[in-house]
Design an enzyme around this catalytic site. Structure first.
Site, PDB file in Angstrom:
ATOM      1  N   ARG A 166      14.209   0.246 -43.051  1.00  0.00           N
ATOM      2  CA  ARG A 166      12.798  -0.217 -42.651  1.00  0.00           C
ATOM      3  C   ARG A 166      12.908  -0.606 -41.165  1.00  0.00           C
ATOM      4  O   ARG A 166      11.975  -0.281 -40.575  1.00  0.00           O
ATOM      5  CB  ARG A 166      12.271  -1.143 -43.436  1.00  0.00           C
ATOM      6  CG  ARG A 166      11.610  -0.461 -44.852  1.00  0.00           C
ATOM      7  CD  ARG A 166      11.647  -1.333 -46.021  1.00  0.00           C
ATOM      8  NE  ARG A 166      13.019  -1.697 -46.293  1.00  0.00           N
ATOM      9  CZ  ARG A 166      13.805  -0.715 -47.082  1.00  0.00           C
ATOM     10  NH1 ARG A 166      13.172   0.282 -47.792  1.00  0.00           N
ATOM     11  NH2 ARG A 166      14.767  -1.353 -47.670  1.00  0.00           N
ATOM     12  N   THR A 167      13.775  -1.579 -40.910  1.00  0.00           N
ATOM     13  CA  THR A 167      13.646  -2.291 -39.673  1.00  0.00           C
ATOM     14  C   THR A 167      14.210  -1.492 -38.601  1.00  0.00           C
ATOM     15  O   THR A 167      13.618  -1.293 -37.613  1.00  0.00           O
ATOM     16  CB  THR A 167      14.820  -3.448 -39.528  1.00  0.00           C
ATOM     17  OG1 THR A 167      14.475  -4.213 -40.818  1.00  0.00           O
ATOM     18  CG2 THR A 167      14.748  -4.183 -38.291  1.00  0.00           C
ATOM     19  N   LYS A 202      37.469  -1.380 -32.370  1.00  0.00           N
ATOM     20  CA  LYS A 202      38.517  -1.262 -31.199  1.00  0.00           C
ATOM     21  C   LYS A 202      38.733  -2.749 -30.815  1.00  0.00           C
ATOM     22  O   LYS A 202      39.837  -2.954 -30.148  1.00  0.00           O
ATOM     23  CB  LYS A 202      38.303  -0.390 -30.121  1.00  0.00           C
ATOM     24  CG  LYS A 202      38.062   0.915 -30.359  1.00  0.00           C
ATOM     25  CD  LYS A 202      37.704   1.831 -29.033  1.00  0.00           C
ATOM     26  CE  LYS A 202      37.512   3.332 -29.499  1.00  0.00           C
ATOM     27  NZ  LYS A 202      36.959   4.068 -28.218  1.00  0.00           N
ATOM     28  N   ARG A 261      21.056  -5.712 -34.863  1.00  0.00           N
ATOM     29  CA  ARG A 261      21.081  -6.380 -36.267  1.00  0.00           C
ATOM     30  C   ARG A 261      22.846  -6.678 -36.384  1.00  0.00           C
ATOM     31  O   ARG A 261      23.644  -5.634 -35.929  1.00  0.00           O
ATOM     32  CB  ARG A 261      20.791  -5.788 -37.292  1.00  0.00           C
ATOM     33  CG  ARG A 261      21.247  -5.946 -38.692  1.00  0.00           C
ATOM     34  CD  ARG A 261      20.762  -5.393 -39.791  1.00  0.00           C
ATOM     35  NE  ARG A 261      19.269  -5.799 -40.060  1.00  0.00           N
ATOM     36  CZ  ARG A 261      18.351  -5.481 -40.922  1.00  0.00           C
ATOM     37  NH1 ARG A 261      18.926  -4.646 -42.024  1.00  0.00           N
ATOM     38  NH2 ARG A 261      17.185  -5.651 -41.172  1.00  0.00           N
ATOM     39  N   HIS A 292      15.677 -13.599 -39.323  1.00  0.00           N
ATOM     40  CA  HIS A 292      14.949 -12.158 -39.429  1.00  0.00           C
ATOM     41  C   HIS A 292      13.584 -12.421 -38.781  1.00  0.00           C
ATOM     42  O   HIS A 292      12.709 -12.159 -39.472  1.00  0.00           O
ATOM     43  CB  HIS A 292      15.057 -11.396 -40.499  1.00  0.00           C
ATOM     44  CG  HIS A 292      14.887 -10.023 -40.533  1.00  0.00           C
ATOM     45  ND1 HIS A 292      14.286  -9.148 -39.478  1.00  0.00           N
ATOM     46  CD2 HIS A 292      15.128  -8.872 -41.405  1.00  0.00           C
ATOM     47  CE1 HIS A 292      14.413  -8.075 -39.575  1.00  0.00           C
ATOM     48  NE2 HIS A 292      14.855  -7.631 -41.098  1.00  0.00           N
TER      49      HIS A 292
END
Length: 393
Positions: A139-140, A169, A190, A218
């Site tokens: 959704r986000t 890496k 995120r 959030h």
């Protein structure tokens, strides 16, 4: 002529409030100017982020020079009576006050009209958004990408950056941000670590939006949650909200608690298994801000009193190898037909999604089930934030 600045502000043409002000005198040597002038109109326009460049516009009359220099004054968020404030990043729920929320919601309602319109908006034409996701998202990520494209912008995206970017890496987050900002105008990130969004914002010279940082916050989810509550209930003052489920690891409930604290006569109930209770920092914040809260183990009783039941899933990914603790926590609090039977007629059920078994499918048809409407509201809030961060009002 240009002047390099590290201020966080917008435009100075006489009266705007700045972290630094200009003090002027008439003793500036003419040799420092390309041409001498008697008076100058200074319009200093900066990006809201760091290391911006100011442009100097002059009304030239070749008689006498005026010298201006920076002077430190009180730093404050730019917010004028016309609800015109400047956002530089979206990192945490605490950065917003109720006036700012109201203004953002006004823009979100305009975005609803744009989304419903058949014509293509070009508000963000020419802008590029980079989505940098180190944890899974449906959704986000998709709502941000949809928001950008619906406003005429373009998207650069990486899914599962933890595995498929140079982070695998050993590249530091700071180096990744410095690289990605060279390709884009705004970063939506995120991350699996709490506090990562603050680190990214401190590094970047373009806006950064926190799309979730581990068990931290959030903020855009909280914004759309409050927007949904206002849309569904019709008010934000004087409401009772039950936060249910994984309150220890749930970043959505943390950010939502911060925003609910901005409103009057709000009461919050915490309903969760013992192992995933709400952390003390949120309780202390609510108490310090005069918000009444109560912990309960009886969801039926709490649901009968509340305007909003905000259910969340028990987050298996936060338990590591202690799956025994996860199994002990899950399944204790379920929203089902029996719970609907005790809820108020005009109450709503919300959930940040995804759900597992904490809301049974037969609840979906009830008009009080607002979670899919809630998810759609994420599009409008994120459209509003992208507009405000990139082009302002």
């Amino acid at each position: 002529m240009s002047i390099t600045s590290s201020l966080t502000s917008t435009t100075l043409c006489g009266t705007s409030v700045f972290p630094k002000a200009l003090a002027c005198s008439n003793d500036f040597p003419r040799t420092h100017l390309s041409s001498p002038f008697e008076s100058s109109k200074i319009c200093l326009t900066t990006h809201s982020k760091k290391n911006s460049t100011w442009s100097l516009t002059q009304n030239i009359a070749p008689i006498l020079a005026t010298r201006c220099h920076a002077m430190q004054v009180e730093t404050k968020e730019l917010f004028t009576p016309g609800k015109k404030f400047q956002l530089s990043d979206v990192i945490e729920g605490q950065q917003f006050d109720r006036e700012m929320l109201s203004a953002i919601f006004d823009v979100a309602r305009e975005m609803e009209k744009i989304e419903k319109s058949s014509s293509q908006s070009e508000i963000l034409k020419g802008y590029l958004m980079a989505t940098l996701f180190y944890e899974p998202s449906t959704r986000t990520r998709l709502s941000f990408e949809s928001a950008m494209k619906r406003l005429g912008g373009e998207v650069l995206t990486t899914e599962n950056a933890r595995e498929f970017s140079s982070a695998a890496k050993g590249e530091t987050l700071e180096d990744t941000i410095r690289t990605v900002e060279g390709y884009s105008d705004i970063i939506v990130m995120r991350h699996f670590e709490s506090g990562a969004a603050k680190r990214a914002a401190a590094t970047a010279n373009i806006p950064v939006i926190n799309a979730g940082d581990g068990p931290g916050e959030h903020p855009t989810q909280a914004l759309l949650d409050v927007y949904t509550i206002q849309s569904e209930i019709g008010k934000l003052d004087g409401i009772s909200v039950a936060l249910v489920g994984d309150l220890a690891n749930g970043r959505t409930v943390r950010s939502l608690a911060y925003l609910l604290a901005k409103f009057k006569d709000v009461k919050i109930y915490f309903v969760s298994p013992e192992i995933v209770k709400m952390k003390d920092d949120i309780k202390e914040y609510l108490t310090a801000n005069g918000v009444e809260w109560e912990e309960s183990s009886d969801l039926m009783e709490v649901a009968s009193k509340c305007d909003v039941v905000y259910q969340t899933r028990i987050q298996r990914e936060r338990f590591g190898e202690r799956l025994d603790l996860y199994e002990a926590a899950r399944g204790k609090y379920i929203v089902d037909k029996a719970l609907l039977g005790v809820m108020q007629k005009n109450a709503v059920i919300m959930h940040p999604l995804p759900r597992l078994d904490e809301i049974t499918p037969d609840v979906d048809a009830d008009p009080r089930a607002a979670y899919f409407r809630q998810a759609k509201n994420g599009l409008f809030i994120r459209m509003a934030l992208l507009k405000l961060l990139l082009v302002g009002w």
